[in-house]
Design a protein around this motif. Structure first.
Motif, PDB file in Angstrom:
ATOM      1  N   ILE A 110     -31.402  14.836   2.935  1.00 43.54           N
ATOM      2  CA  ILE A 110     -32.569  16.039   3.331  1.00 43.54           C
ATOM      3  C   ILE A 110     -32.818  15.819   4.865  1.00 43.54           C
ATOM      4  CG2 ILE A 110     -34.837  16.238   3.000  1.00 43.54           C
ATOM      5  CD1 ILE A 110     -34.951  15.498   0.195  1.00 43.54           C
ATOM      6  N   PHE A 111     -32.687  14.639   5.637  1.00 38.75           N
ATOM      7  CA  PHE A 111     -33.091  14.451   6.748  1.00 38.75           C
ATOM      8  C   PHE A 111     -31.795  15.257   7.833  1.00 38.75           C
ATOM      9  CE2 PHE A 111     -36.362  11.552   6.316  1.00 38.75           C
ATOM     10  CZ  PHE A 111     -37.496  12.105   7.351  1.00 38.75           C
ATOM     11  N   ALA A 162     -38.365  25.444  23.034  1.00 37.28           N
ATOM     12  CA  ALA A 162     -37.399  25.538  21.951  1.00 37.28           C
ATOM     13  C   ALA A 162     -36.240  24.993  21.855  1.00 37.28           C
ATOM     14  CB  ALA A 162     -37.272  27.274  21.823  1.00 37.28           C
ATOM     15  N   LYS A 163     -35.690  24.819  23.235  1.00 31.99           N
ATOM     16  CA  LYS A 163     -34.212  24.130  23.285  1.00 31.99           C
ATOM     17  C   LYS A 163     -34.509  22.504  23.059  1.00 31.99           C
ATOM     18  CE  LYS A 163     -33.366  22.983  27.528  1.00 31.99           C
ATOM     19  NZ  LYS A 163     -32.563  22.895  28.962  1.00 31.99           N
ATOM     20  N   LEU A 164     -35.502  21.839  23.572  1.00 31.18           N
ATOM     21  CA  LEU A 164     -36.132  20.720  23.464  1.00 31.18           C
ATOM     22  C   LEU A 164     -36.108  20.432  21.795  1.00 31.18           C
ATOM     23  CD1 LEU A 164     -38.146  19.577  26.333  1.00 31.18           C
ATOM     24  CD2 LEU A 164     -35.782  18.909  25.868  1.00 31.18           C
ATOM     25  N   LEU A 165     -36.850  21.126  21.303  1.00 30.70           N
ATOM     26  CA  LEU A 165     -36.962  21.228  19.789  1.00 30.70           C
ATOM     27  C   LEU A 165     -35.748  21.098  19.116  1.00 30.70           C
ATOM     28  CD1 LEU A 165     -38.973  20.613  17.345  1.00 30.70           C
ATOM     29  CD2 LEU A 165     -39.395  23.066  17.559  1.00 30.70           C
ATOM     30  N   SER A 166     -35.039  22.007  19.350  1.00 33.00           N
ATOM     31  CA  SER A 166     -33.514  22.241  18.737  1.00 33.00           C
ATOM     32  C   SER A 166     -32.920  20.987  18.970  1.00 33.00           C
ATOM     33  CB  SER A 166     -32.958  23.461  19.211  1.00 33.00           C
ATOM     34  OG  SER A 166     -32.510  23.425  20.317  1.00 33.00           O
ATOM     35  N   LEU A 167     -32.824  20.480  20.145  1.00 36.45           N
ATOM     36  CA  LEU A 167     -32.066  19.183  20.319  1.00 36.45           C
ATOM     37  C   LEU A 167     -32.722  17.947  19.565  1.00 36.45           C
ATOM     38  CD1 LEU A 167     -31.400  19.564  24.369  1.00 36.45           C
ATOM     39  CD2 LEU A 167     -29.598  19.845  22.189  1.00 36.45           C
ATOM     40  N   GLY A 168     -34.000  18.084  19.413  1.00 37.67           N
ATOM     41  CA  GLY A 168     -34.414  16.726  18.781  1.00 37.67           C
ATOM     42  C   GLY A 168     -34.307  17.028  17.207  1.00 37.67           C
ATOM     43  N   LEU A 169     -34.218  18.088  16.649  1.00 37.91           N
ATOM     44  CA  LEU A 169     -33.829  18.250  15.360  1.00 37.91           C
ATOM     45  C   LEU A 169     -32.506  17.819  15.141  1.00 37.91           C
ATOM     46  CD1 LEU A 169     -36.035  21.221  14.412  1.00 37.91           C
ATOM     47  CD2 LEU A 169     -36.220  19.183  13.533  1.00 37.91           C
ATOM     48  N   ILE A 170     -31.602  18.302  16.002  1.00 36.30           N
ATOM     49  CA  ILE A 170     -30.136  18.143  15.742  1.00 36.30           C
ATOM     50  C   ILE A 170     -29.830  16.639  15.935  1.00 36.30           C
ATOM     51  CG2 ILE A 170     -27.882  18.718  16.666  1.00 36.30           C
ATOM     52  CD1 ILE A 170     -28.772  21.224  17.345  1.00 36.30           C
ATOM     53  N   GLY A 171     -30.634  15.973  16.821  1.00 36.76           N
ATOM     54  CA  GLY A 171     -30.600  14.440  16.895  1.00 36.76           C
ATOM     55  C   GLY A 171     -30.785  13.426  15.751  1.00 36.76           C
ATOM     56  N   VAL A 172     -32.033  14.365  15.089  1.00 38.28           N
ATOM     57  CA  VAL A 172     -32.256  13.621  13.632  1.00 38.28           C
ATOM     58  C   VAL A 172     -31.291  13.830  12.748  1.00 38.28           C
ATOM     59  CG1 VAL A 172     -34.004  14.027  11.748  1.00 38.28           C
ATOM     60  CG2 VAL A 172     -34.827  13.997  14.074  1.00 38.28           C
ATOM     61  N   GLY A 173     -30.643  15.176  12.864  1.00 39.26           N
ATOM     62  CA  GLY A 173     -29.776  15.191  11.851  1.00 39.26           C
ATOM     63  C   GLY A 173     -28.210  14.369  11.925  1.00 39.26           C
ATOM     64  N   VAL A 174     -28.175  13.923  13.249  1.00 37.48           N
ATOM     65  CA  VAL A 174     -26.943  13.074  13.770  1.00 37.48           C
ATOM     66  C   VAL A 174     -27.208  11.825  13.228  1.00 37.48           C
ATOM     67  CG1 VAL A 174     -25.739  12.155  15.650  1.00 37.48           C
ATOM     68  CG2 VAL A 174     -25.961  14.636  15.707  1.00 37.48           C
ATOM     69  N   VAL A 175     -28.530  11.359  13.551  1.00 33.14           N
ATOM     70  CA  VAL A 175     -28.807   9.826  12.836  1.00 33.14           C
ATOM     71  C   VAL A 175     -28.867   9.779  11.544  1.00 33.14           C
ATOM     72  CG1 VAL A 175     -30.930   8.444  13.025  1.00 33.14           C
ATOM     73  CG2 VAL A 175     -30.261   9.304  15.242  1.00 33.14           C
ATOM     74  N   ALA A 176     -29.207  10.794  10.789  1.00 32.13           N
ATOM     75  CA  ALA A 176     -29.071  10.873   9.374  1.00 32.13           C
ATOM     76  C   ALA A 176     -27.632  10.836   9.100  1.00 32.13           C
ATOM     77  CB  ALA A 176     -29.878  12.037   8.963  1.00 32.13           C
ATOM     78  N   LEU A 177     -26.774  11.546   9.417  1.00 30.09           N
ATOM     79  CA  LEU A 177     -25.465  11.607   9.094  1.00 30.09           C
ATOM     80  C   LEU A 177     -24.896  10.294   9.512  1.00 30.09           C
ATOM     81  CD1 LEU A 177     -23.033  13.205   8.153  1.00 30.09           C
ATOM     82  CD2 LEU A 177     -22.841  13.810  10.599  1.00 30.09           C
ATOM     83  N   ILE A 178     -25.095   9.737  10.568  1.00 31.59           N
ATOM     84  CA  ILE A 178     -24.265   8.126  10.969  1.00 31.59           C
ATOM     85  C   ILE A 178     -24.996   7.293   9.901  1.00 31.59           C
ATOM     86  CG2 ILE A 178     -24.628   6.448  12.728  1.00 31.59           C
ATOM     87  CD1 ILE A 178     -24.416   8.671  14.835  1.00 31.59           C
ATOM     88  N   GLY A 203     -32.347  22.905  13.199  1.00 35.54           N
ATOM     89  CA  GLY A 203     -32.037  22.717  14.606  1.00 35.54           C
ATOM     90  C   GLY A 203     -30.875  23.648  15.081  1.00 35.54           C
ATOM     91  N   ALA A 204     -30.169  24.263  14.248  1.00 34.21           N
ATOM     92  CA  ALA A 204     -29.211  25.430  14.580  1.00 34.21           C
ATOM     93  C   ALA A 204     -30.241  26.798  14.771  1.00 34.21           C
ATOM     94  CB  ALA A 204     -28.317  25.660  13.642  1.00 34.21           C
ATOM     95  N   LEU A 205     -31.096  26.920  13.721  1.00 35.83           N
ATOM     96  CA  LEU A 205     -31.939  28.066  13.678  1.00 35.83           C
ATOM     97  C   LEU A 205     -32.805  28.116  14.832  1.00 35.83           C
ATOM     98  CD1 LEU A 205     -33.080  30.270  11.822  1.00 35.83           C
ATOM     99  CD2 LEU A 205     -34.736  28.811  11.438  1.00 35.83           C
ATOM    100  N   ILE A 206     -33.499  26.837  15.502  1.00 35.39           N
ATOM    101  CA  ILE A 206     -34.213  26.957  16.556  1.00 35.39           C
ATOM    102  C   ILE A 206     -33.638  27.279  17.731  1.00 35.39           C
ATOM    103  CG2 ILE A 206     -35.873  25.822  17.912  1.00 35.39           C
ATOM    104  CD1 ILE A 206     -37.057  24.828  15.084  1.00 35.39           C
ATOM    105  N   ALA A 207     -32.204  26.551  17.834  1.00 35.17           N
ATOM    106  CA  ALA A 207     -31.333  26.943  18.997  1.00 35.17           C
ATOM    107  C   ALA A 207     -31.115  28.401  18.995  1.00 35.17           C
ATOM    108  CB  ALA A 207     -30.092  26.068  18.707  1.00 35.17           C
ATOM    109  N   GLY A 208     -30.698  28.976  18.009  1.00 30.97           N
ATOM    110  CA  GLY A 208     -30.672  30.440  17.980  1.00 30.97           C
ATOM    111  C   GLY A 208     -31.850  31.215  18.544  1.00 30.97           C
ATOM    112  N   VAL A 209     -32.917  30.657  18.140  1.00 30.91           N
ATOM    113  CA  VAL A 209     -34.290  31.294  18.573  1.00 30.91           C
ATOM    114  C   VAL A 209     -34.440  31.069  20.117  1.00 30.91           C
ATOM    115  CG1 VAL A 209     -36.826  31.204  18.571  1.00 30.91           C
ATOM    116  CG2 VAL A 209     -35.672  31.198  16.394  1.00 30.91           C
TER     117      VAL A 209
END
Length: 131
Positions: free
Chosen positions: A11-12, A105-121, A20-26
Motif C-alpha cells: 500500500i505504501f 508541490a515538487k518537495l511533496l512529490s519527491l517525498g511521496l516518491i521517496g516513501v514509495g522507493v523505501v517501501a519497494l526496497i 508522487g507521480a500525480l503531484i509531480a504532474g501538478v
C-alpha cells in the motif's frame, strides 16, 4: 503477520509512487502556468500608498509594484534591490526566483516518491529474507 506486513508495504509503495507521480504532474502544470520571471534591479521608494519597487521593463517602460512590510523587511530595507519581474506582464514582481507553490508541490512529490522507493526496497528485503 507476514501477509499484513506485505499488504502495508505494498500500500505504501503504490500510494507513494501513484500520489508522487500525480503531484509531480501538478507541479509541472504549476511550473508552466507560473511563466518566466527575469531578474531586474529595482529602486525602492516611499510612495503615496506605501513602499513601492520600481524597475525598467524589457520594453523600456517603468513598472512598479507595492511592497508589503514583510517583503520590504526581507529585502533588507535597501534602496536598490534585485527582484524578479514577470516577463510579458506589467507591474508583477516577487522577491524569489521560484514560486513557493511549485517548490511545495515538487518537495511533496519527491517525498511521496521517496516513501514509495523505501517501501519497494523493504518489499524486496522481505522477499529475500523469507526466501
Amino acid at each position: 503477520m507476514d501477509s499484513t506486513l506485505d499488504a502495508v508495504v505494498e500500500i505504501f509503495a503504490w500510494t507513494g509512487f501513484g500520489l508522487g507521480a500525480l503531484i509531480a504532474g501538478v507541479a509541472l502544470v504549476l511550473f508552466l502556468l507560473d511563466g518566466t520571471w527575469v531578474r531586474v534591479q529595482a529602486v525602492v521608494e516611499e510612495g503615496e500608498h506605501g513602499v513601492l519597487a520600481r524597475w525598467f521593463g524589457e520594453d523600456g517602460g517603468v513598472n512598479e509594484a507595492p511592497l508589503s512590510a514583510h517583503d520590504h523587511a526581507a529585502l533588507g530595507g535597501r534602496d536598490m534591490v534585485e527582484v524578479y519581474a514577470r516577463r510579458g506582464w506589467m507591474n508583477r514582481m516577487r522577491t524569489t526566483p521560484g514560486s513557493p507553490a511549485v517548490r511545495a508541490a515538487k518537495l511533496l512529490s519527491l517525498g511521496l516518491i521517496g516513501v514509495g522507493v523505501v517501501a519497494l526496497i523493504t518489499s524486496w528485503i522481505l522477499l529475500f529474507v523469507r526466501g
